[in-house]
Design an enzyme around this catalytic site. Sequence first.
Site, PDB file in Angstrom:
ATOM      1  N   SER A  31     -65.183 -25.937  10.392  1.00 58.77           N
ATOM      2  CA  SER A  31     -65.716 -24.787  11.092  1.00 58.77           C
ATOM      3  C   SER A  31     -64.194 -24.208  11.408  1.00 58.77           C
ATOM      4  O   SER A  31     -63.276 -24.926  11.903  1.00 58.77           O
ATOM      5  CB  SER A  31     -66.245 -25.112  12.509  1.00 58.77           C
ATOM      6  OG  SER A  31     -66.539 -23.804  13.217  1.00 58.77           O
ATOM      7  N   GLU A  32     -63.811 -23.136  11.072  1.00 56.07           N
ATOM      8  CA  GLU A  32     -62.663 -22.558  10.825  1.00 56.07           C
ATOM      9  C   GLU A  32     -61.759 -22.305  12.472  1.00 56.07           C
ATOM     10  O   GLU A  32     -60.670 -22.153  12.363  1.00 56.07           O
ATOM     11  CB  GLU A  32     -62.514 -21.232  10.149  1.00 56.07           C
ATOM     12  CG  GLU A  32     -63.333 -20.017  10.894  1.00 56.07           C
ATOM     13  CD  GLU A  32     -64.749 -19.697  10.224  1.00 56.07           C
ATOM     14  OE1 GLU A  32     -65.308 -20.825   9.943  1.00 56.07           O
ATOM     15  OE2 GLU A  32     -65.253 -18.871  10.414  1.00 56.07           O
ATOM     16  N   ASN A  33     -62.551 -22.457  13.314  1.00 54.89           N
ATOM     17  CA  ASN A  33     -62.053 -22.232  14.636  1.00 54.89           C
ATOM     18  C   ASN A  33     -61.095 -23.840  14.987  1.00 54.89           C
ATOM     19  O   ASN A  33     -60.516 -23.980  16.172  1.00 54.89           O
ATOM     20  CB  ASN A  33     -63.121 -21.992  15.932  1.00 54.89           C
ATOM     21  CG  ASN A  33     -63.966 -23.036  15.871  1.00 54.89           C
ATOM     22  OD1 ASN A  33     -64.546 -23.307  14.883  1.00 54.89           O
ATOM     23  ND2 ASN A  33     -64.271 -23.594  17.127  1.00 54.89           N
ATOM     24  N   GLY A  34     -61.166 -24.909  13.983  1.00 53.15           N
ATOM     25  CA  GLY A  34     -60.382 -25.978  14.065  1.00 53.15           C
ATOM     26  C   GLY A  34     -61.130 -27.307  14.272  1.00 53.15           C
ATOM     27  O   GLY A  34     -60.884 -28.065  15.031  1.00 53.15           O
TER      28      GLY A  34
ATOM     29  N   SER B 167     -56.171 -24.858  10.391  1.00 53.70           N
ATOM     30  CA  SER B 167     -57.588 -24.698   9.732  1.00 53.70           C
ATOM     31  C   SER B 167     -57.491 -23.745   8.708  1.00 53.70           C
ATOM     32  O   SER B 167     -58.090 -24.085   7.616  1.00 53.70           O
ATOM     33  CB  SER B 167     -58.323 -24.224  10.834  1.00 53.70           C
ATOM     34  OG  SER B 167     -59.624 -24.335  10.439  1.00 53.70           O
TER      35      SER B 167
END
Lengths: 248, 207
Positions: free
Chosen positions: B45-48, B87
């Site tokens: 998930s690109e928020n980390g 990320s």
Amino acid sequence: MSTGRHHHKVRDSVAAALDGLDSGMTVMVGGFGLCGNAEALIAGVIARGARDLTLVSNNAGAMGKGLATWLRAGIVRKVICSYLGSNEDLHTRMAAGTLEVEVTPQGTLAERMRAAGAGIPAFYTPTGVGTVVEEGKEVKVIDGRRYLLERALPADFALVRARKADRFGNLRFFRTARNFSPVMATAARTTVVEADELVEVGAIDPDDVHLPGLYVHRVVHVPAHEDPIEFRTVRPRPAADGAAGGVA
Amino acid sequence: MSFSKQDMARRAAAEIPAGSIVNLGIGLPTLCADYLPEGHAFLHSENGLLGMGPFPFEGDEHPQLINAGKQTVTVLPGGSTFDSAASFAMIRGGHVDLAILGAMQVSAAGDLANWAVPGGKVMGIGGAMDLATGCRRVIAIMQHATREGEHKLVARCTYPLTATAVVARVITELGVFDPVGDGFRVVELAPGVERAQVAALTGAPLL
């Protein structure tokens, strides 16, 4: 002997921690939506009376909370963000033309900060090639592929939230509250940390430091936070000794 | 007959190789996770967050553990958290094997439009351009046409582009299609769906 920037970092109030944050400055504020917001520092900037700010944030608030309070207070001149989503405060002011909004791919936003913090004035990336993001930017072909030149994005201040800070400003974050905070801290001339917990130097093992204290200039201890949830998504709990699930 | 949303998600999940790193876009793509065997793939998930688990049990939700859609989630054993620059370096550096993304339009050349409707409210770009450009394989999962019958699988995109020549496969309620340049190759049709029916709802030749 003169005193360096890393001498005494702990401030006893939000107001003291925000000293020097003045009108017209560029301010980065950590958080992914409302997740991991430096809530007390955000409120403190409004109380301080700084205006005409350029705000760099992934979302610039949500649900009227977090950085949306800056928009409502009318203290922001320009927003640099990646996603507006359901942030109505941002939509209405953008539509009314009272606020300039620069929308950037999220990875480019993060990398522009990273570049600023690492002494890189600009970099080439394929993200945005052939889209509106390309408009007005230098395009270079490297080994047959097209890239855009994106410039570093520095700031006067970064306001970030940490789970734990020591008195030198070594930081630890919790789960996905980390998001943009560490990279913003590297890109700003002055980084102010709102720490849930403040510990003595040495209490965080060197190998467990997420962000070294050299990127941090001020720390204020704020133990209580609202921490709103934007979308609460859950599963029903199984009746007894249920199936293995994820861990919080 | 055609694929239900659950069928589409199950069909898209079948595209995920064991042991791969996968990013599921917001909305319909998120459903794919329900059809993955435990431990089959690692969700990014690109928020980390890598190793994202299912939604938490009631009462276990935590405001500081969310996905890129800002929904409360969990992290599985073996998972990790990191900052946004790391990320997106994962995404942009080609370390994410597959992205399954929603789409508004996909062209025969594999161009993707999924972030803005002309004349509509600007929701922003978010991670869409980075995911479409950086992930090693991109699959679009989408309705085949608009409710008004306008084509969404098209010869050329008319909506603002997310990235050019990136979509390898499109999964719709009518079947599975690969953009191959001069048209869409029919990989499979949903049960009971006729080729002629698909052709009428597709803005580029079926091959």
